[in-house]
Design a protein around this motif. Structure first.
Motif, mmCIF file in Angstrom:
data_model
loop_
_atom_site.group_PDB
_atom_site.id
_atom_site.type_symbol
_atom_site.label_atom_id
_atom_site.label_comp_id
_atom_site.label_asym_id
_atom_site.label_seq_id
_atom_site.Cartn_x
_atom_site.Cartn_y
_atom_site.Cartn_z
ATOM 1 N N TYR A 46 0.461 35.690 25.550
ATOM 2 C CA TYR A 46 1.621 34.666 25.325
ATOM 3 C C TYR A 46 2.178 33.851 26.251
ATOM 4 O O TYR A 46 2.357 32.723 26.199
ATOM 5 N N ARG A 59 -2.195 34.012 18.850
ATOM 6 C CA ARG A 59 -2.022 34.003 17.425
ATOM 7 C C ARG A 59 -3.001 34.905 16.809
ATOM 8 O O ARG A 59 -2.531 35.562 15.848
ATOM 9 N N THR A 63 -1.758 38.393 14.761
ATOM 10 C CA THR A 63 -2.005 38.800 13.336
ATOM 11 C C THR A 63 -3.018 39.830 13.013
ATOM 12 O O THR A 63 -3.387 39.936 11.901
ATOM 13 N N GLU A 69 3.375 43.897 15.597
ATOM 14 C CA GLU A 69 4.419 42.876 15.773
ATOM 15 C C GLU A 69 5.901 43.212 16.541
ATOM 16 O O GLU A 69 6.380 42.878 17.588
ATOM 17 N N LYS A 76 8.249 42.289 24.995
ATOM 18 C CA LYS A 76 8.503 41.093 25.431
ATOM 19 C C LYS A 76 10.012 40.918 25.825
ATOM 20 O O LYS A 76 10.389 40.608 26.885
ATOM 21 N N ARG A 125 13.117 49.313 8.639
ATOM 22 C CA ARG A 125 13.133 49.730 7.170
ATOM 23 C C ARG A 125 12.207 51.162 7.639
ATOM 24 O O ARG A 125 11.958 51.827 6.636
ATOM 25 N N GLU A 143 15.019 42.697 10.382
ATOM 26 C CA GLU A 143 13.856 41.456 9.705
ATOM 27 C C GLU A 143 13.747 40.182 10.317
ATOM 28 O O GLU A 143 12.803 39.641 10.136
ATOM 29 N N GLU A 144 14.883 39.828 11.173
ATOM 30 C CA GLU A 144 14.611 38.582 11.807
ATOM 31 C C GLU A 144 14.271 38.713 13.205
ATOM 32 O O GLU A 144 14.423 37.678 14.007
ATOM 33 N N SER A 145 13.762 39.846 13.428
ATOM 34 C CA SER A 145 13.261 40.022 14.827
ATOM 35 C C SER A 145 14.413 40.203 15.988
ATOM 36 O O SER A 145 13.749 40.272 17.138
ATOM 37 N N ASP B 171 1.752 31.959 9.041
ATOM 38 C CA ASP B 171 0.618 33.291 8.750
ATOM 39 C C ASP B 171 1.798 34.579 8.273
ATOM 40 O O ASP B 171 2.846 34.548 8.907
ATOM 41 N N LEU B 173 2.817 38.061 8.805
ATOM 42 C CA LEU B 173 2.360 39.351 9.595
ATOM 43 C C LEU B 173 2.785 40.711 8.690
ATOM 44 O O LEU B 173 3.069 40.594 7.657
ATOM 45 N N GLU B 175 5.698 42.465 8.437
ATOM 46 C CA GLU B 175 6.901 42.578 7.976
ATOM 47 C C GLU B 175 7.840 41.210 8.078
ATOM 48 O O GLU B 175 8.996 41.199 8.127
ATOM 49 N N ARG B 176 6.833 40.080 8.557
ATOM 50 C CA ARG B 176 7.746 38.869 8.737
ATOM 51 C C ARG B 176 6.657 37.931 8.547
ATOM 52 O O ARG B 176 5.372 37.941 8.572
ATOM 53 N N VAL B 178 5.235 34.035 10.482
ATOM 54 C CA VAL B 178 5.442 33.091 11.657
ATOM 55 C C VAL B 178 4.837 31.578 11.297
ATOM 56 O O VAL B 178 3.760 31.691 10.828
ATOM 57 N N TRP B 180 3.846 28.363 13.202
ATOM 58 C CA TRP B 180 3.281 28.423 14.731
ATOM 59 C C TRP B 180 3.981 26.788 15.230
ATOM 60 O O TRP B 180 4.040 26.685 16.385
ATOM 61 N N GLN B 194 14.091 32.756 13.284
ATOM 62 C CA GLN B 194 14.381 32.773 14.719
ATOM 63 C C GLN B 194 13.308 32.143 15.476
ATOM 64 O O GLN B 194 12.121 32.302 15.162
ATOM 65 N N LEU B 196 10.351 31.976 18.183
ATOM 66 C CA LEU B 196 9.605 33.018 18.977
ATOM 67 C C LEU B 196 9.465 32.306 20.314
ATOM 68 O O LEU B 196 9.215 33.089 21.401
ATOM 69 N N ASP B 197 9.102 31.131 20.450
ATOM 70 C CA ASP B 197 8.906 30.313 21.591
ATOM 71 C C ASP B 197 9.407 28.954 21.404
ATOM 72 O O ASP B 197 10.052 28.690 20.456
ATOM 73 N N GLN B 202 9.705 32.597 13.713
ATOM 74 C CA GLN B 202 9.334 33.746 12.937
ATOM 75 C C GLN B 202 10.408 33.776 11.635
ATOM 76 O O GLN B 202 11.614 33.647 11.937
ATOM 77 N N SER B 204 11.812 36.064 8.246
ATOM 78 C CA SER B 204 11.981 37.370 7.533
ATOM 79 C C SER B 204 11.161 37.115 6.264
ATOM 80 O O SER B 204 10.968 36.191 5.760
ATOM 81 N N LEU B 205 10.886 38.512 5.643
ATOM 82 C CA LEU B 205 9.996 38.322 4.521
ATOM 83 C C LEU B 205 10.799 37.620 3.459
ATOM 84 O O LEU B 205 10.298 36.981 2.385
ATOM 85 N N GLU B 207 13.203 35.209 3.787
ATOM 86 C CA GLU B 207 13.141 33.826 3.905
ATOM 87 C C GLU B 207 11.907 33.176 3.651
ATOM 88 O O GLU B 207 11.930 32.104 2.918
#
Lengths: 332, 332
Positions: A46, A59, A63, A69, A76, A125, A143-145, B171, B173, B175-176, B178, B180, B194, B196-197, B202, B204-205, B207
């Motif tokens: 990353y 990526r 995945t 994840e 991170k 969950r 869920e939104e990380s 893609d 993953l 439980e979410r 991404v 890119w 949200q 990621l970089d 990323q 949510s499911l 969304e």
């Protein structure tokens, strides 16, 4: 740099050890070479510090099934906060039980002995057995990380309030008892019940059951009648609440209802009198020993307690002994 | 004054009507004489305004089955707060459905037309069907007889945020999802996901499922694959959450995770961009239509929402339509 995935370990060789372990605390040294957990390799990918793992880019690795994840997000985040950390694999760290990462104090690393946090990674969950908490930091990935850190502890429960009072009599109503002419100490010093008027004091069923068992309160049918009423309206939950109430009183702590905070009790460790109560320090939720949290409910309780400047404590009991687990928000 | 209990009505005669109804709003007039509900007679007894009901004093009446202790506590509390009120019996008030007391504005009484609050009395252990809320005030009596008032309402859900965005790919993953390289509007204007970089976002499911259904997001297996994953990790709860997420987005409201508040979503009614979000106004908890609250859980949600200056809204759904119920603390 030849970096390959070998089962659940990424083999990275000696030059990688010099670059990533010696100076930045990634991985584990095996015979002078570097082993990385896949989550560590994903972080190096990353950041662009390595170019691929078995031909996979970031990526592809994220995945793949090799990297979780949620573990990656926590890894991170902790690196972003300036920590070095090691995946808690058996043989990689001293005590790997029940945690995913061992985090070192800022400025230290796997070469040192100190540990700042033992971190367990939890998805929002995932079920979380209450009894498994008490000596780890939870990092809950929603869920939104976004990540919420919760520190769990086994607190001491002790206070200086004397639970005994002169004996009195009362009537049992549907879901409470009333003492029509109790000694002043009942309410004013020991803080049992609430005033109904200048004389009468109403007691909750747990208060009445405790006082009756201790011989401080007489009413028709005695303690048994109160406990039976408790069972009628709350089932086994009443036994658990009475066990926790009793444990708190016997520890010198005054429990009062926590209803307004959605808890079973709020507690005062050093209440001398109703006029000199001070601030209640803790909220207590009573749970069966085998209870499994949803992380969302845990977040709710801890957030509320924090907002009212109290500590959330869970009292786990099967009706006999009580285990105490405190949970507080943490900013690592 | 001859005051007798006749079934569930206390008959008090004409002089009592003059003294208690005409000047203080107790009871109901029937042929010039006064009928009282037992809870009203208990209050008059408690105050010393009458001496007995069928030979019973206050203590005897309160411990009898004629009067519910929780109704008495609420009746007394509202009188102490300066309100006149009438027990919501059929024929005594206009609409008695689902409530226990009709409370008049301060300074008014049963002779006037105005109603300040329609109050339902709830013990802390009573089940509370979510669908029965929305046009009453709950007065919850906890085990120590303290009363919490909760106003329930059916709020409008509407905002000004445009939910559509340029199409992109992603893609899936565990439980979410991404994306890119999504269009900037995805995150920056419509506030999906949200970062990621600098590039990747990323989701949510919920969304991802919503965006895929709307044709804004393509990924392997399409919307169905996301919904299937949602079912795998959340079961039917995922359908309910997606129905509520969709209803919010279609109303111009931006839902984001409410995890840190123990809720499903926090919502922004007028978000123009991530930089100009404003304060999220509501917390939303998604529940099945037939859900039955424990009052303690309701108190917890409402207290937390209040503490973070938001309104607690429950979204009741069977997966298709959504009913909204707002609950807020009230000091009558």
């Amino acid at each position: 740099m030849d970096i390959t995935l070998d089962g659940d370990v990424v083999r990275a060789g000696q030059r990688a050890r010099e670059r990533f372990y010696d100076s930045r605390g990634y991985g584990r040294v095996r015979g002078g070479e570097l082993d990385l957990a896949p989550v560590e390799a994903a972080h190096l990918l990353y950041r662009g510090d390595i170019e691929g793992v078995d031909g996979m880019d970031f990526r592809e690795l994220l995945t793949s099934t090799a990297v979780s994840e949620v573990e990656f997000f926590v890894y991170k985040d902790l690196r972003d906060r300036g920590f070095y950390l090691t995946p808690a694999r058996e043989g990689w760290v001293e005590d790997s039980e029940g945690v995913d990462f061992v985090v070192y104090p800022r400025g230290q690393g796997p070469w040192d002995d100190a540990v700042a946090h033992r971190v367990r990674v939890v998805g929002e969950r995932d079920g979380l057995p209450a009894a498994s908490l008490g000596d780890c930091v939870l990092s809950v990935v929603d869920e939104e990380s976004e990540i919420t850190y919760l520190d769990t502890d086994r607190p001491e429960v002790a206070g200086t309030s004397d639970p005994s009072v002169p004996a009195t009599a009362g009537d049992l109503l549907a879901e409470r008892a009333v003492c029509w002419d109790p000694p002043a100490a009942l309410y004013e010093r020991a803080f049992y019940g609430q005033r109904l008027d200048e004389d009468a004091v109403q007691l909750s069923l747990v208060e009445a059951a405790y006082l009756a068992r201790e011989g401080h309160l007489s009413l028709d049918g005695g303690a048994e009648a109160v406990v039976e009423r408790g069972h009628d309206v709350e089932g086994e939950r009443f036994d658990r609440r009475l066990a926790v109430y009793t444990a708190l009183r016997e520890s010198g702590v005054v429990p009062k209802t926590g209803f307004k905070f959605g808890a079973d009790f709020r507690t005062y460790a050093d209440a001398e009198s109703v006029e000199n109560l001070g601030h209640s320090e803790r909220l207590v939720r009573v749970l069966p020993t085998e209870y499994v949290f949803e992380p969302r409910d845990l977040a709710l309780d801890v957030r509320l307690a924090h907002g009212v400047r109290k500590t959330m404590v869970f009292a786990l009991t099967d009706g006999a002994g009580v285990e105490w687990v405190a949970v507080e928000r943490l900013t690592p």
